[in-house]
Design a protein around this motif. Structure first.
Motif: not given
Length: 484
Positions: A365-389
């Protein structure tokens, strides 16, 4: 007076969120129907690519470790998407499906995974076709990008990006952190604040390096995580091999209501199997195209990354979720209907392996959930360009908010936040499904281009499979896109 005003506003927001969720996920089940229809639609339009070209999907793994300065490798993109896909849903979600829908829910989970493979392929191809380069010269893309360029609809793109920021950028990571800290507190008595500090420290060390650091982390951790879980499931299955025929027969009979309960059991199996399968593999939600767009595919064609990400749906549901199902059903627990979630998985594992089984589930559970935490960051970062951030200041604010939400989530009670996260994911999915269906001609044209060139390559082995927009009927503006 002010307190009353805030309470009234809070109640209004809660009521609105609950109403939207009821339509999307509850009695209305709009999302279930949309995703089911989308899976059938793309399976038909792509000539059942997930079945007829099944072997080719695996063959592309051979060159998937290649990358360049602009993009991560196809294998890293696959592992990054699996980091987000493979989470507590693979352990707890399957248990919930069996608790509420019986063993037959697993059959319908398999069905929706096969259909979802086509949807996952379609959105990943679009992620590649409409990708751009950020200020660092690295690839970025996703639904907001193909909505803006392919459909020429900026407001629809911004709506998706906002929902994704709220969900994947902040709330989902808080929920996953809460899962980790709660599991450690229950199993070992570790204070949630202290474990929360450890989580944000580890996450910060990884995400500060950007997408490439996340991809390298996923490339090493996800295969280890998945292989370890599969090995444990195979050992348990081997030890109980004499029970396997009855378990498989039970799955099929329950799936079609052939047991005593009849029609009621059939409806429950279909509903819960489809719903939990969709939650687990994320096909159609619009999250995976962000990882797909970040890759330099091999062969250098959008379709090759579509195949690789289609494999992700297969691994998540057909392999990992099936492992959990067999672990639970082979335990033969008569109290399945009285237990739900992770407790059922833990009880089943302990019945097979003793106390160490419970420790293994806690670690998973800890390992599965932590990998999700890290990957979630990447998805959000990919959209910074949309807001010129997509710059140093924008990334600093985003990273600070992301880490703060993890620490808060590690200690908070999250029922209301879960509801808002479900709403964000639901709205994301609605927007994405509408977009990819409207962009079907592009998906079909790019797919045909790939298969025509692959056929030509069989006759001319030295011919390279490349992609040029002008050779396909691509919808939308091409001014910002990479492919030439």
């Amino acid at each position: 007076m002010l307190s009353t005003l805030f309470n009234t506003a809070g109640e209004a927001v809660t009521s609105t969120v609950n109403f939207i969720n009821m339509i999307l996920w509850g009695d209305g089940q709009v999302l279930i129907y949309m995703l089911l229809i989308a899976g059938i639609w793309f399976s038909f339009k792509l000539k059942f690519i997930q079945i007829l070209n099944f072997r080719h999907m695996f063959s592309l793994l051979k060159g998937s470790s290649k990358s360049d300065s602009s993009g991560i490798s196809s294998f890293q993109a696959l592992c990054t998407s699996l980091s987000a896909r493979v989470g507590t849903g693979n352990l707890a979600g399957v248990a919930v499906a069996i608790s509420l829908g019986g063993a037959g829910a697993i059959f319908w989970m398999w069905v929706i995974a096969l259909l979802g493979m086509a949807t996952g392929y379609a959105e990943s191809v679009l992620g590649q076709v409409y990708k751009i380069k950020d200020e660092k010269g690295e690839y970025r893309g996703g639904p907001a990008y193909y909505i803006k360029q392919g459909l020429k609809n900026s407001w629809f793109a911004i709506l998706f990006a906002l929902c994704l920021f709220f969900g994947y950028g902040f709330v989902f990571s808080a929920v996953q952190a809460n899962t980790i800290t709660d599991a450690l507190n229950n199993s070992y008595g570790i204070d949630t604040f202290h474990s929360g500090l450890v989580i944000i420290s580890l996450a910060a060390l990884i995400v500060v390096g950007g997408l490439r650091a996340i991809a390298r982390f996923a490339e090493w951790v996800v295969p280890f995580m998945g292989i370890a879980y599969v090995i444990v499931a195979l050992v348990i299955t081997a030890l109980n091999i004499h029970l396997l025929p009855d378990v498989l027969l039970n799955i099929v009979k329950s799936a079609f209501g052939l047991q005593e309960a009849g029609a009621g059991a059939f409806a429950a199996a279909v509903k819960n199997g489809i719903q939990r399968g969709l939650y687990s593999n994320e096909a159609g939600s619009g999250s995976v195209p962000h990882a797909a767009a970040s890759a330099t595919p091999h062969p250098n064609h959008p379709v090759s990354q579509g195949y690789i990400q289609m494999l992700g749906v297969f691994i998540d549901t057909m392999i990992l979720c099936t492992c959990t199902a067999f672990i639970i059903l082979l335990a033969g627990n008569d109290e399945i209907g009285q237990m739900a979630g992770i407790r059922l998985t833990q009880t089943a594992m302990e019945s097979h392996l003793g106390v160490i089984g419970g420790d293994f589930v806690a670690a998973a559970i800890c390992l599965f959930a932590f990998t999700s935490v890290v990957a979630n960051y990447a998805y959000g970062e990919s959209n910074l360009h949309m807001f010129k951030l997509d710059n140093k200041i924008g990334r600093t604010f985003y990273t600070t908010g992301y880490l703060a939400m993890i620490l808060w989530g590690s200690m908070a009670a999250l029922p209301k936040v879960w509801a808002m996260a479900d709403m964000a994911l639901g709205l994301m999915t609605v927007v994405n499904i509408i977009a990819i269906v409207l962009l079907t001609p592009t998906i079909v044209a790019v797919t045909k281009d790939y298969h025509d060139k692959r056929k030509a390559q069989l006759n001319q082995p030295d011919l390279e499979i490349g992609f040029k927009e002008k050779e396909c009927k691509i919808q939308g503006s091409t001014e910002d896109k990479i492919w030439q």
